[in-house]
Design a protein around this motif. Structure first.
Motif, PDB file in Angstrom:
ATOM      1  N   LEU A 297      -1.176 -74.721   2.613  1.00 16.39           N
ATOM      2  CA  LEU A 297      -2.443 -74.917   3.326  1.00 16.39           C
ATOM      3  C   LEU A 297      -2.500 -76.337   3.854  1.00 16.39           C
ATOM      4  O   LEU A 297      -2.190 -77.290   3.134  1.00 16.39           O
ATOM      5  CB  LEU A 297      -3.622 -74.665   2.376  1.00 16.39           C
ATOM      6  N   LEU A 298      -2.906 -76.443   5.113  1.00 18.21           N
ATOM      7  CA  LEU A 298      -3.122 -77.747   5.719  1.00 18.21           C
ATOM      8  C   LEU A 298      -4.516 -77.728   6.332  1.00 18.21           C
ATOM      9  O   LEU A 298      -4.824 -76.881   7.177  1.00 18.21           O
ATOM     10  CB  LEU A 298      -2.072 -78.026   6.793  1.00 18.21           C
TER      11      LEU A 298
ATOM     12  N   GLY B  99       5.221 -69.759   5.339  1.00 15.67           N
ATOM     13  CA  GLY B  99       3.997 -69.820   6.121  1.00 15.67           C
ATOM     14  C   GLY B  99       3.066 -70.933   5.662  1.00 15.67           C
ATOM     15  O   GLY B  99       3.012 -71.269   4.473  1.00 15.67           O
ATOM     16  N   THR B 100       2.359 -71.508   6.625  1.00 14.29           N
ATOM     17  CA  THR B 100       1.343 -72.526   6.346  1.00 14.29           C
ATOM     18  C   THR B 100       0.048 -72.105   7.010  1.00 14.29           C
ATOM     19  O   THR B 100       0.037 -71.804   8.208  1.00 14.29           O
ATOM     20  CB  THR B 100       1.762 -73.909   6.879  1.00 14.29           C
ATOM     21  N   THR B 101      -1.011 -72.067   6.234  1.00 10.60           N
ATOM     22  CA  THR B 101      -2.331 -71.801   6.797  1.00 10.60           C
ATOM     23  C   THR B 101      -2.918 -73.100   7.300  1.00 10.60           C
ATOM     24  O   THR B 101      -3.053 -74.066   6.531  1.00 10.60           O
ATOM     25  CB  THR B 101      -3.266 -71.192   5.736  1.00 10.60           C
ATOM     26  N   LEU B 102      -3.220 -73.152   8.570  1.00  6.54           N
ATOM     27  CA  LEU B 102      -3.871 -74.328   9.152  1.00  6.54           C
ATOM     28  C   LEU B 102      -5.364 -74.037   9.269  1.00  6.54           C
ATOM     29  O   LEU B 102      -5.770 -73.037   9.855  1.00  6.54           O
ATOM     30  CB  LEU B 102      -3.299 -74.640  10.534  1.00  6.54           C
ATOM     31  N   GLN B 103      -6.126 -74.910   8.682  1.00  2.00           N
ATOM     32  CA  GLN B 103      -7.582 -74.785   8.727  1.00  2.00           C
ATOM     33  C   GLN B 103      -8.125 -76.012   9.445  1.00  2.00           C
ATOM     34  O   GLN B 103      -7.940 -77.143   8.986  1.00  2.00           O
ATOM     35  CB  GLN B 103      -8.110 -74.728   7.293  1.00  2.00           C
ATOM     36  N   VAL B 104      -8.767 -75.796  10.595  1.00  2.00           N
ATOM     37  CA  VAL B 104      -9.333 -76.906  11.351  1.00  2.00           C
ATOM     38  C   VAL B 104     -10.847 -76.865  11.180  1.00  2.00           C
ATOM     39  O   VAL B 104     -11.508 -75.908  11.601  1.00  2.00           O
ATOM     40  CB  VAL B 104      -8.956 -76.821  12.847  1.00  2.00           C
ATOM     41  N   LYS B 105     -11.361 -77.891  10.561  1.00  2.00           N
ATOM     42  CA  LYS B 105     -12.787 -77.943  10.249  1.00  2.00           C
ATOM     43  C   LYS B 105     -13.555 -78.634  11.367  1.00  2.00           C
ATOM     44  O   LYS B 105     -13.031 -79.563  11.985  1.00  2.00           O
ATOM     45  CB  LYS B 105     -12.989 -78.676   8.928  1.00  2.00           C
TER      46      LYS B 105
ATOM     47  N   LYS C 149     -11.341 -81.286  13.248  1.00  2.00           N
ATOM     48  CA  LYS C 149     -11.183 -81.139  14.692  1.00  2.00           C
ATOM     49  C   LYS C 149     -10.918 -82.505  15.313  1.00  2.00           C
ATOM     50  O   LYS C 149     -11.584 -83.491  14.977  1.00  2.00           O
ATOM     51  CB  LYS C 149     -12.452 -80.531  15.280  1.00  2.00           C
ATOM     52  N   GLY C 150      -9.926 -82.544  16.198  1.00  2.00           N
ATOM     53  CA  GLY C 150      -9.587 -83.788  16.865  1.00  2.00           C
ATOM     54  C   GLY C 150      -8.529 -84.608  16.151  1.00  2.00           C
ATOM     55  O   GLY C 150      -7.977 -85.549  16.735  1.00  2.00           O
ATOM     56  N   ALA C 151      -8.218 -84.255  14.919  1.00  2.00           N
ATOM     57  CA  ALA C 151      -7.203 -84.979  14.164  1.00  2.00           C
ATOM     58  C   ALA C 151      -5.818 -84.466  14.545  1.00  2.00           C
ATOM     59  O   ALA C 151      -5.666 -83.323  14.982  1.00  2.00           O
ATOM     60  CB  ALA C 151      -7.435 -84.804  12.668  1.00  2.00           C
ATOM     61  N   PRO C 152      -4.780 -85.303  14.363  1.00  4.71           N
ATOM     62  CA  PRO C 152      -3.415 -84.823  14.627  1.00  4.71           C
ATOM     63  C   PRO C 152      -2.966 -83.848  13.545  1.00  4.71           C
ATOM     64  O   PRO C 152      -3.409 -83.914  12.402  1.00  4.71           O
ATOM     65  CB  PRO C 152      -2.580 -86.105  14.602  1.00  4.71           C
ATOM     66  N   VAL C 153      -2.078 -82.951  13.963  1.00  7.56           N
ATOM     67  CA  VAL C 153      -1.570 -81.931  13.050  1.00  7.56           C
ATOM     68  C   VAL C 153      -0.055 -81.969  13.044  1.00  7.56           C
ATOM     69  O   VAL C 153       0.580 -82.115  14.093  1.00  7.56           O
ATOM     70  CB  VAL C 153      -2.029 -80.521  13.494  1.00  7.56           C
ATOM     71  N   GLU C 154       0.526 -81.850  11.857  1.00 12.11           N
ATOM     72  CA  GLU C 154       1.975 -81.679  11.743  1.00 12.11           C
ATOM     73  C   GLU C 154       2.249 -80.651  10.662  1.00 12.11           C
ATOM     74  O   GLU C 154       1.940 -80.873   9.492  1.00 12.11           O
ATOM     75  CB  GLU C 154       2.683 -82.989  11.408  1.00 12.11           C
ATOM     76  N   LEU C 155       2.806 -79.528  11.054  1.00 12.05           N
ATOM     77  CA  LEU C 155       3.205 -78.508  10.096  1.00 12.05           C
ATOM     78  C   LEU C 155       4.705 -78.634   9.892  1.00 12.05           C
ATOM     79  O   LEU C 155       5.486 -78.549  10.836  1.00 12.05           O
ATOM     80  CB  LEU C 155       2.856 -77.112  10.599  1.00 12.05           C
TER      81      LEU C 155
ATOM     82  N   ASP D 215      -7.250 -73.371  16.644  1.00  4.80           N
ATOM     83  CA  ASP D 215      -5.886 -73.439  16.135  1.00  4.80           C
ATOM     84  C   ASP D 215      -5.776 -72.930  14.702  1.00  4.80           C
ATOM     85  O   ASP D 215      -4.666 -72.759  14.176  1.00  4.80           O
ATOM     86  CB  ASP D 215      -5.364 -74.890  16.169  1.00  4.80           C
ATOM     87  N   SER D 216      -6.904 -72.685  14.077  1.00  7.61           N
ATOM     88  CA  SER D 216      -6.887 -72.187  12.694  1.00  7.61           C
ATOM     89  C   SER D 216      -6.165 -70.849  12.647  1.00  7.61           C
ATOM     90  O   SER D 216      -6.551 -69.897  13.337  1.00  7.61           O
ATOM     91  CB  SER D 216      -8.312 -72.031  12.164  1.00  7.61           C
ATOM     92  N   ALA D 217      -5.112 -70.767  11.848  1.00  7.89           N
ATOM     93  CA  ALA D 217      -4.268 -69.567  11.811  1.00  7.89           C
ATOM     94  C   ALA D 217      -3.188 -69.786  10.747  1.00  7.89           C
ATOM     95  O   ALA D 217      -3.080 -70.843  10.143  1.00  7.89           O
ATOM     96  CB  ALA D 217      -3.602 -69.319  13.165  1.00  7.89           C
TER      97      ALA D 217
END
Lengths: 110, 116
Positions: A10-11, A103-109, A15-21, A81-83
């Protein structure tokens, strides 16, 4: 052994922050790597593949053979992008087999 | 692209019974794949079902347990035989378009199987 590792289940980001999976692979030879995404209540679909070197929905991924990595990045995360994101590797043997990471769950708050 | 449908979308079955899952594609494809996704796990390839040849099974999967049919270029079935609770999973079919094994794969919506 051919293997794909996604270390984060889980990551969670705002919102607006950078993401790296993160995605690391184990493969002898030249790998074919993909990122697949599954949005809520939708089927698994291709997001991007390293050979295309394209940006899809603001996401990019660069193959780093030295570090055996194929991390997925986006400079500014959006709520949509939450998925669930899967990194996948084409197995050897000319079979079309895909080897998936956990798999990684991305949660964008908001 | 390809549009793939699967039937049933979900089922609850008793142990010892068998279930056949259907996969229908809206275009003719050579390569079809069956994957399993156990609860909390990633996708694992069960077998490759190319039309005109016998299905090729991955290590840990056998034809007696997971017989596959591929009667034509738009259809395939996967049977889960003599089911046990460990077979509770999501089963997905996917197809590869064109002739290259490295082409994008398109996935069906999955069949959620629960074995009691």
């Amino acid at each position: 052994a051919q293997r794909v590792t996604q270390p984060e289940k889980l990551l969670s980001v705002f919102k607006g922050a950078p993401v790296e999976l993160k995605c690391n692979y184990s493969y002898s030879g030249s790998p074919e790597l993909f990122w697949y995404v599954q949005y809520s209540r939708q089927r698994l679909q291709l997001l991007l593949r390293h050979i295309s070197r394209e940006s899809i929905k603001g996401f990019t991924a660069d193959l780093n053979k030295g570090e055996t990595s194929f991390h997925l990045k986006k400079p500014f995360a959006q709520e949509e992008d939450s998925a669930m994101y899967y990194c996948a590797l084409h197995g050897s043997g000319n079979t079309g087999k895909l080897i998936f990471g956990q798999g990684t769950t991305l949660q964008v708050k908001p | 692209s390809a549009v793939i449908s699967q039937k049933p979308s979900r089922d609850i079955c008793q142990r010892g019974t068998s279930l056949t899952i259907q996969c229908q594609v809206d275009s003719q494809v050579t390569m079809m794949f069956w994957y399993r996704q156990q609860p909390g796990q990633s996708l694992t390839l069960i077998a490759t079902a190319n039309q005109g040849s016998e299905a090729t099974y991955e290590s840990g999967f056998v034809i007696d347990k997971f017989p596959i049919s591929r009667p034509n270029l738009t259809f395939s079935t996967l049977t889960v035989s003599n089911m046990s609770p460990e077979d509770s999973s999501i089963y997905l079919c996917s197809v590869g378009l064109g002739t290259s094994v490295y082409n994008e794969q398109f996935f069906g919506p999955g069949t959620r199987l629960t074995v009691l």
